[in-house]
Write an enzyme that holds these catalytic residues in place. Structure first.
Site, PDB file in Angstrom:
ATOM      1  N   ASN A  64      -5.952  -1.492  -4.716  1.00 34.75           N
ATOM      2  CA  ASN A  64      -7.234  -0.839  -4.460  1.00 34.75           C
ATOM      3  C   ASN A  64      -7.036   0.674  -4.482  1.00 34.75           C
ATOM      4  O   ASN A  64      -6.062   1.182  -3.934  1.00 34.75           O
ATOM      5  CB  ASN A  64      -7.784  -1.234  -3.086  1.00 34.75           C
ATOM      6  N   ARG A  83      -8.155  -8.708  -6.633  1.00 36.30           N
ATOM      7  CA  ARG A  83      -6.706  -8.489  -6.793  1.00 36.30           C
ATOM      8  C   ARG A  83      -5.950  -9.813  -6.804  1.00 36.30           C
ATOM      9  O   ARG A  83      -5.017 -10.003  -7.589  1.00 36.30           O
ATOM     10  CB  ARG A  83      -6.158  -7.571  -5.704  1.00 36.30           C
TER      11      ARG A  83
END
Length: 94
Positions: free
Chosen positions: A41, A23
């Protein structure tokens, strides 16, 4: 195709993409490309990427997501293109 057209890309990356800096890496690439959005997520182990900005920049981000330079190991990326919704500022990891 309008090079300046603003679009919304929603992409779902699967593989070993959680807990490996994925990320953070997506956020860095998106900011370099001038995009706004988020990387989150999901409970099923995927990472959802939402990015809005010029179509060529979103296409480049998608190409990077599918490339070999990502953290972890991406086994596939699904994509959906749509109209931008706006209201996004910066690029956040969630």
């Amino acid at each position: 195709m309008d090079e300046q057209e603003t679009v919304r890309l929603t992409a779902w990356a699967r593989g070993r993409v959680q807990g490996v800096g994925f990320r953070w890496w997506v956020r860095a690439r998106a900011l370099e490309l001038g995009l706004v959005g988020s990387a989150s997520n999901l409970r099923d182990g995927r990472v959802e990427v939402i990015a809005e900005g010029p179509r060529p920049s979103c296409e480049k981000l998608l190409e990077l997501l599918r490339g070999s330079g990502t953290p972890g190991h991406v086994t596939g990326v699904a994509e959906r293109w749509s109209e931008p919704r706006g209201g996004l500022y910066g690029f956040v990891e969630q």
